[in-house]
Scaffold this active site. Structure first.
Site, PDB file in Angstrom:
ATOM      1  N   HIS A  63      -9.726   3.497 -12.647  1.00  0.00           N
ATOM      2  CA  HIS A  63      -8.886   3.986 -13.756  1.00  0.00           C
ATOM      3  C   HIS A  63      -8.756   2.917 -14.844  1.00  0.00           C
ATOM      4  CE1 HIS A  63      -5.220   6.736 -14.653  1.00  0.00           C
ATOM      5  NE2 HIS A  63      -5.566   6.104 -15.758  1.00  0.00           N
ATOM      6  N   HIS A  65      -9.031   2.326 -19.168  1.00  0.00           N
ATOM      7  CA  HIS A  65      -9.175   2.880 -20.521  1.00  0.00           C
ATOM      8  C   HIS A  65      -9.905   1.850 -21.388  1.00  0.00           C
ATOM      9  CE1 HIS A  65      -6.546   6.344 -19.762  1.00  0.00           C
ATOM     10  NE2 HIS A  65      -5.813   5.517 -19.042  1.00  0.00           N
ATOM     11  N   ASN A 289       3.379   5.564 -18.755  1.00  0.00           N
ATOM     12  CA  ASN A 289       3.492   6.889 -18.122  1.00  0.00           C
ATOM     13  C   ASN A 289       2.550   6.988 -16.935  1.00  0.00           C
ATOM     14  OD1 ASN A 289       5.236   7.631 -20.173  1.00  0.00           O
ATOM     15  ND2 ASN A 289       3.640   8.659 -21.369  1.00  0.00           N
ATOM     16  N   ASP A 316      -5.127   1.363 -14.260  1.00  0.00           N
ATOM     17  CA  ASP A 316      -4.668   2.093 -15.451  1.00  0.00           C
ATOM     18  C   ASP A 316      -4.572   1.146 -16.649  1.00  0.00           C
ATOM     19  OD1 ASP A 316      -3.859   4.086 -17.163  1.00  0.00           O
ATOM     20  OD2 ASP A 316      -1.853   4.310 -16.308  1.00  0.00           O
TER      21      ASP A 316
HETATM   22 ZN   LIG Z   1      -2.413   8.608 -16.622  1.00  0.00          ZN
END
Ligand SMILES: [Zn+2]
Length: 447
Positions: A63, A65, A289, A316
């Site tokens: 995960h 980004h 979040n 994340d």
């Molecule tokens: Zn998420």
């Protein structure tokens, strides 16, 4: 021929159950030999002294980004993978909430081309579940898989419509692709910006209740069981979600889960700065979040990670620009930059005696690989292990080294972390990806 010999390290490879002093020899991008003294016989090698250090397979992040294409001001494939290398990562799965979203063969191919040109470590793309991540129409899953995606997700947002989610799951069984869901019901979190609890009340901010996550976890487990699909729960953050996942797995449901280093170690109190109890301010760098929760949630998450109810630690990693964070809390972008601090932060659990070091390494290496069956993908056999013939991906770690987090020194463009100025115990000394040294610190001693 490039040969790297790592001498005398404490080799921990959970995939093989290996845990002892050994040398690791990498030849031409592959693990060639592992064992005591194996490095001595090798000639013309680049030699690293790992005495007193831990040698593990390179970390795998489910995960990340990377923000490219579309948000190169926040991060690029180059800077994000450099950050990964510094964090001990040799493989990152890139989330599709880019601009355009990774919802077509052309978009996936362009990310893979850019990764080929500029990535420091392996990039595996994740495709969107719905076109443009709009939550209205499914993407062509077979076409995306053929283009190279390893999973599907609309992460950043949930697939809110239950009927559409059911069809996404049903469709995915044809391709055996995991559907990774960001579980937060939009109608329950609409105006909320942090965990619904006493800190939110004290700060005068509206909250996102734990139940906003748990209702969607319950719903999606039911849908996955209905159609026999593989549901992956992203960034689990509450004790209630853990209980739902544990019960589903007990029943034999195909449900896997990940947890982030920050949800494991930081509570909602991180959002508040209290210089004293008169002046209390908020910290947008702790806005994420799902939000940071409460002590009881952290304990349930750590136990679930230890017991294998949660399969993997995932970062994340969500880099943002200064202007995305230096604004009102309600307007600030959610997310933390995490790749470079993930190991040091997660090591807190080991130092507190709540998780063994081999289990932590399992959840950073072969755990995530098995979660998404990444080693069944052509070209990725031997991912997440140091078995002879495996990919030449290695992290060299100093579990006891203390260091101060300096966001300005991050390779990531994102400096958005609540850990700035804090001390972490546990450091990545060097990273080798595909047989090349992609990160080294002054602690690494070449022989
Ligand atoms: Zn998420």
């Amino acid at each position: 021929m490039t040969t790297i010999a790592i001498h005398n390290g404490h080799v921990i490879d959970p995939a093989l159950g290996q845990d002892g002093i050994a040398d690791v020899v990498i030849v031409d991008g592959r693990i060639a030999r592992v064992g005591p003294g194996e490095g001595d016989a090798v000639i013309d090698a680049e030699r690293i002294d790992a005495t007193g250090l831990v040698v593990s397979p390179g970390f795998v992040d489910l995960h990340t980004h990377l923000r490219e294409p579309g948000f190169e001001g926040k991060e690029t494939i180059r800077t994000g993978t450099e950050a990964g290398a510094r964090g001990g990562y040799t493989t990152v799965c890139a989330m599709p909430n880019t601009m355009p979203a990774l919802d077509s063969r052309a978009a996936i191919e362009s990310v893979l081309r850019e990764a080929e040109a500029s990535a420091r470590i392996r990039v595996l793309p994740i495709g969107a579940i719905t076109v443009g991540r709009q939550g209205k129409e499914l993407t062509p899953q077979g076409e995306l898989q053929a283009a190279g995606v390893v999973a599907l997700s609309d992460d950043g947002d949930a697939v809110a419509d239950p009927s559409l989610m059911r069809h996404a799951l049903e469709y995915s069984t044809r391709f055996n692709l995991p559907i990774a869901q960001h579980c937060e019901d939009p109608s329950l979190v609409r105006d909320g910006h942090m965990h619904e609890g006493w800190v939110a009340t004290r700060l005068g901010l509206r909250g996102r209740p734990a139940s906003a996550e748990e209702t969607m976890v319950a719903r999606d487990i039911a849908l996955a069981e209905l159609v026999g699909a593989h549901l992956h729960i992203c960034h689990v953050s509450t004790a209630g979600s853990v209980a739902l996942i544990a019960a589903a797995r007990e029943r034999g449901a195909r449900v896997t889960a990940e947890v982030t280093p920050h949800h494991l170690t930081l509570t909602h109190e991180e959002v508040a700065f209290a210089d004293d109890y008169v002046h209390i301010r908020y910290n947008t760098n702790a806005k994420v979040n799902p939000p940071l929760r409460e002590e009881a949630d952290l304990e349930a998450l750590a136990n679930a990670l230890r017991d294998g109810v949660i399969d993997a630690i995932a970062t994340d990693h969500a880099p943002h620009g200064v202007n995305d964070k230096a604004i009102e809390f309600d307007l600030a972008a959610p997310g933390l930059t995490m790749l470079e601090t993930a190991f040091g932060l997660s090591m807190r659990l080991v130092h507190e005696g709540r998780l063994s070091l081999p289990t932590l390494i399992e959840r950073l290496t072969i755990g995530p690989v098995r979660t998404w069956r990444l080693d069944e993908i052509p070209g990725l056999q031997g991912l997440g292990t140091l078995a002879p013939g495996a990919l030449g991906d290695v992290a060299i770690l100093d579990p006891d080294a203390e260091w101060t987090v300096e966001p300005e020194a991050f390779a990531s463009k994102g400096k958005n972390t609540p850990l700035g100025g804090k001390t972490l115990r546990g450091r990545v000394v060097a990273t080798i990806a595909n047989g090349q040294i992609v990160h080294e610190t002054e602690r690494m001693v070449a022989l």
